[in-house]
Every structure is written in C-alpha cells, then in structure tokens.
Design a protein around this motif. Structure first.
Motif, PDB file in Angstrom:
ATOM      1  N   GLN A   1       0.827  -1.204   0.000  1.00 23.34           N
ATOM      2  CA  GLN A   1       0.000   0.000   0.000  1.00 23.34           C
ATOM      3  C   GLN A   1       0.865   1.260   0.000  1.00 23.34           C
ATOM      4  OE1 GLN A   1      -2.444  -0.329   3.518  1.00 23.34           O
ATOM      5  NE2 GLN A   1      -3.060  -2.426   3.022  1.00 23.34           N
ATOM      6  N   GLY A   2       0.381   2.314  -0.655  1.00 24.89           N
ATOM      7  CA  GLY A   2       0.938   3.652  -0.568  1.00 24.89           C
ATOM      8  C   GLY A   2       2.436   3.763  -0.724  1.00 24.89           C
ATOM      9  N   GLU A   3       3.056   4.517   0.188  1.00 22.35           N
ATOM     10  CA  GLU A   3       4.498   4.757   0.092  1.00 22.35           C
ATOM     11  C   GLU A   3       5.306   3.487   0.333  1.00 22.35           C
ATOM     12  OE1 GLU A   3       5.458   6.342   4.642  1.00 22.35           O
ATOM     13  OE2 GLU A   3       5.094   7.791   3.042  1.00 22.35           O
ATOM     14  N   GLN A   4       4.732   2.534   1.060  1.00 19.78           N
ATOM     15  CA  GLN A   4       5.412   1.256   1.225  1.00 19.78           C
ATOM     16  C   GLN A   4       5.533   0.548  -0.137  1.00 19.78           C
ATOM     17  OE1 GLN A   4       3.809   2.946   4.355  1.00 19.78           O
ATOM     18  NE2 GLN A   4       2.327   1.526   3.520  1.00 19.78           N
ATOM     19  N   ALA A   5       4.454   0.557  -0.895  1.00 19.25           N
ATOM     20  CA  ALA A   5       4.466  -0.068  -2.219  1.00 19.25           C
ATOM     21  C   ALA A   5       5.470   0.615  -3.136  1.00 19.25           C
ATOM     22  CB  ALA A   5       3.066  -0.023  -2.839  1.00 19.25           C
ATOM     23  N   ALA A   6       5.594   1.936  -3.013  1.00 22.15           N
ATOM     24  CA  ALA A   6       6.556   2.672  -3.834  1.00 22.15           C
ATOM     25  C   ALA A   6       7.980   2.209  -3.553  1.00 22.15           C
ATOM     26  CB  ALA A   6       6.428   4.175  -3.572  1.00 22.15           C
ATOM     27  N   THR A   7       8.295   1.973  -2.291  1.00 23.58           N
ATOM     28  CA  THR A   7       9.623   1.479  -1.932  1.00 23.58           C
ATOM     29  C   THR A   7       9.858   0.090  -2.509  1.00 23.58           C
ATOM     30  OG1 THR A   7       9.697   2.775   0.116  1.00 23.58           O
ATOM     31  CG2 THR A   7      11.117   0.824  -0.001  1.00 23.58           C
ATOM     32  N   GLN A   8       8.876  -0.795  -2.338  1.00 17.93           N
ATOM     33  CA  GLN A   8       9.018  -2.155  -2.873  1.00 17.93           C
ATOM     34  C   GLN A   8       9.176  -2.140  -4.402  1.00 17.93           C
ATOM     35  OE1 GLN A   8       9.105  -2.463   0.501  1.00 17.93           O
ATOM     36  NE2 GLN A   8       6.868  -2.361   0.594  1.00 17.93           N
ATOM     37  N   ALA A   9       8.414  -1.284  -5.079  1.00 20.95           N
ATOM     38  CA  ALA A   9       8.498  -1.194  -6.539  1.00 20.95           C
ATOM     39  C   ALA A   9       9.885  -0.744  -6.983  1.00 20.95           C
ATOM     40  CB  ALA A   9       7.431  -0.233  -7.068  1.00 20.95           C
ATOM     41  N   ALA A  10      10.440   0.240  -6.288  1.00 22.42           N
ATOM     42  CA  ALA A  10      11.776   0.740  -6.635  1.00 22.42           C
ATOM     43  C   ALA A  10      12.829  -0.360  -6.478  1.00 22.42           C
ATOM     44  CB  ALA A  10      12.124   1.943  -5.765  1.00 22.42           C
ATOM     45  N   ILE A  11      12.684  -1.170  -5.445  1.00 21.55           N
ATOM     46  CA  ILE A  11      13.621  -2.280  -5.230  1.00 21.55           C
ATOM     47  C   ILE A  11      13.520  -3.290  -6.375  1.00 21.55           C
ATOM     48  CG2 ILE A  11      14.121  -4.270  -3.748  1.00 21.55           C
ATOM     49  CD1 ILE A  11      13.193  -2.519  -1.360  1.00 21.55           C
ATOM     50  N   VAL A  12      12.301  -3.635  -6.749  1.00 21.75           N
ATOM     51  CA  VAL A  12      12.102  -4.611  -7.832  1.00 21.75           C
ATOM     52  C   VAL A  12      12.671  -4.083  -9.145  1.00 21.75           C
ATOM     53  CG1 VAL A  12      10.369  -5.791  -9.237  1.00 21.75           C
ATOM     54  CG2 VAL A  12      10.091  -5.695  -6.753  1.00 21.75           C
ATOM     55  N   LEU A  13      12.410  -2.825  -9.462  1.00 18.32           N
ATOM     56  CA  LEU A  13      12.879  -2.257 -10.729  1.00 18.32           C
ATOM     57  C   LEU A  13      14.401  -2.180 -10.789  1.00 18.32           C
ATOM     58  CD1 LEU A  13      10.287   0.595 -11.333  1.00 18.32           C
ATOM     59  CD2 LEU A  13      10.564  -1.496 -12.674  1.00 18.32           C
ATOM     60  N   GLU A  14      15.024  -1.787  -9.685  1.00 16.38           N
ATOM     61  CA  GLU A  14      16.487  -1.702  -9.670  1.00 16.38           C
ATOM     62  C   GLU A  14      17.092  -3.087  -9.875  1.00 16.38           C
ATOM     63  OE1 GLU A  14      20.490  -1.970  -8.399  1.00 16.38           O
ATOM     64  OE2 GLU A  14      18.847  -2.869  -7.245  1.00 16.38           O
ATOM     65  N   TRP A  15      16.514  -4.074  -9.240  1.00 17.98           N
ATOM     66  CA  TRP A  15      16.984  -5.461  -9.383  1.00 17.98           C
ATOM     67  C   TRP A  15      16.783  -5.957 -10.804  1.00 17.98           C
ATOM     68  CZ3 TRP A  15      13.823 -10.137  -9.536  1.00 17.98           C
ATOM     69  CH2 TRP A  15      14.536 -11.325  -9.321  1.00 17.98           C
ATOM     70  N   ALA A  16      15.600  -5.686 -11.374  1.00 17.32           N
ATOM     71  CA  ALA A  16      15.317  -6.120 -12.742  1.00 17.32           C
ATOM     72  C   ALA A  16      16.251  -5.448 -13.744  1.00 17.32           C
ATOM     73  CB  ALA A  16      13.861  -5.828 -13.090  1.00 17.32           C
ATOM     74  N   LYS A  17      16.614  -4.203 -13.506  1.00 18.70           N
ATOM     75  CA  LYS A  17      17.564  -3.505 -14.395  1.00 18.70           C
ATOM     76  C   LYS A  17      18.919  -4.196 -14.373  1.00 18.70           C
ATOM     77  CE  LYS A  17      15.471   1.099 -14.153  1.00 18.70           C
ATOM     78  NZ  LYS A  17      15.602   2.471 -13.608  1.00 18.70           N
TER      79      LYS A  17
END
Length: 304
Positions: free
Chosen positions: A47-63
C-alpha cells in the motif's frame, strides 16, 4: 527438494520480524537469492508509500538483470484480459520485463488484483499482470498443478506482447503467493524460459514456522475463521488477532467447534470501521474463506 536456480529476490517487511525466518528458509530452495529490507509491515507493504519502496527495489533489481528498457511509457488504466484469467494492471513496453503478481492466501477474494493496485502503477516501464484465482484455478488440487495453470497464462500473455523476441518474465508472489511464485519460477526455468522470482515477505514452504502472531504460524482454524483474522490484521488489529488465534487454537485442541458468527461479531466490534457494515464483513469472510480453505489444503504441508 526442488531448488529454483534462477535469480530470486526476497523483500522483507521490517516492521513485522515474525516473518523474517523466510530469509533462512528460502535460501535453502533458491540458489541465487538476494535479500532486501523493504518498507512497512507484512500487512501494508503493498500500500501507498510502502508499495513505492518495494516497486523501486524490484525495478532496480530487474535492471541489473537486463530486463528493463530505458523508455518509460505513461501508465494506462487497468484492463481485464479477454479470458478474465489475468488482470493487466499496466501495459508496459514490449522489450521490458513482464511482471506477474500472485495473490496471497485469500486469493484476492473481493476483487482480482486488488492487493496490487498501488505497486503495479509504480512498476513502469514493465508490463504488469495479476493472476486471477478463478474457477479453473480453484479446481487445481496441488501447488504444482496451480503453478502450471498460472504459467500457461503467463507464457501466453508474455508471448503475445513481445512476439519479436524474448523478454524477462518475473513472477512475484505476496505472502502465501511466495509458495506459488517459487514453484512457477522453478517450472519456467526448467522449461528454458528467462525467468526471475520475487518473494514478498513469506517462506516458500507451507505451513511456515510456528508463531501465534502470524498467518500460518498456528494450527489452521478453517477458512472463514482465518479470513476473519486476516481482515483484522489488515486493519491493524494485531493484538485482537493474536488473542483470538491463541484462544481458538486452544478450543480446537479441546475438541470444541469454532463459532465463526461469534468471531465475526467480535472482529466487527474490534475493527470499529466507519463504512464497514456487519453484512459486508460477513460477505468478505465468506468469499475469502472459500479461497483460504482451498489454497491451504492443496499444499498442507508443502515443501518444494
């Protein structure tokens, strides 16, 4: 023992350390696992800002895996796939990773993909879909069978949206969805498909280690009772859920039956949520209970 041999990422919710046993346990079933602390608790990390943090982690890893294109497309509205077997939450760029999200123990009973509304829109430029626990899925009678069912949908969608070449497929499970994501990743990797697995804060075995304060950490109380406690935790009523779990487990051990209607009444009083009627709560419990019963029973116990 089946080990997933592709890239794996475990994101832990720091505010609920009772789930952190996943790091040690999941490392036994993944050969290339990274562990990262995200933000929030097990119950609000999507949810919310927590989800934003998790998304950033996933994207950095996927990159780092080479699965994310540089161009970011504007977000589009959520659309259901024609078959209603998958909810496409953002269309994504053809060359970028395809991220497929797997529900928790309640199977997103109220609305397919509802758990992932916040995080999905933050995963640009990836295509993001949420697997729907529909009648076909409900009829699966084992973890491998359900994983194979979902993988057919994943492969069909991925191929139809990048016909010119191969793009990374990321299967990402939240809570009990980690059990399914691991098995899905294992099957896809064995089939020679470029795959990665994300696990949001749970073990890939079921049931998890004993702990009265968390889902799955005590004797199963039945789908509707577990749905009631899961909803209570989602609203932040952790003390209520722990107390009820302990008392109901003791009742069950004495051979007494659980009065679900009385439990719902107690939960309704504890939640004290404006706009939440007792009838709506009962409907949520009934729908969630069916899914929880089935998902628990097809993998109890389950070890990859």
């Amino acid at each position: 023992m089946e080990k997933y041999e592709g890239p794996a990422l475990l994101i832990l919710a720091p505010d609920t350390p009772e789930f952190h046993s996943a790091a040690e346990i999941n490392a036994q079933y993944c050969t290339q696992m990274e562990v990262v602390n995200g933000k929030g608790s097990h119950y609000n990390m999507m949810q919310g800002e927590q989800a934003a943090t998790q998304a950033a982690i996933v994207l950095e890893w996927a990159k780092r895996l080479g699965g994310v294109a540089n161009e970011i497309l504007p977000s589009a509205g959520i659309e259901a796939a024609k078959s209603q077997k998958m909810l496409i939450m953002r269309p994504g760029k053809a060359e970028s990773a395809k991220i497929y999200l797997i529900h928790g123990l309640d199977g997103d009973a109220m609305s397919g993909g509802s758990t992932f509304t916040s995080i999905a829109q933050r995963l640009a430029p990836c295509r993001v879909g949420a697997l729907v626990y529909d009648q076909e899925a409900l009829e699966c009678n084992s973890i491998p069978e359900l994983a194979a069912c979902y993988n057919r949908r994943v492969v069909e969608d991925a191929k139809s949206h990048n016909p010119a070449g191969e793009s990374l497929i990321i299967v990402a499970g939240y809570s009990h969805g980690c059990v399914l994501a691991h098995q899905m990743g294992h099957q896809l990797h064995k089939a020679g498909i470029w795959t990665a697995v994300v696990m949001f804060d749970l073990e890939v075995i079921w049931p998890p280690p004993s702990n009265d304060s968390r889902v799955g950490g005590y004797d199963f109380l039945g789908g509707e009772a577990e749905a009631t406690l899961l909803i209570s935790r989602a609203f932040g009523k952790f003390d209520f859920a722990i107390k009820e779990a302990i008392e109901l487990t003791e009742m069950k051990a004495r051979g007494q039956s659980i009065d679900v209607d009385a439990l719902i009444e107690r939960a309704y009083a504890a939640l004290n949520q404006r706009g939440l009627s007792i009838n709506l709560l009962k409907m949520m419990v009934k729908r969630g209970g069916v899914n929880i019963d089935k998902l628990h029973n097809i993998g109890n116990p389950w070890e990859p």
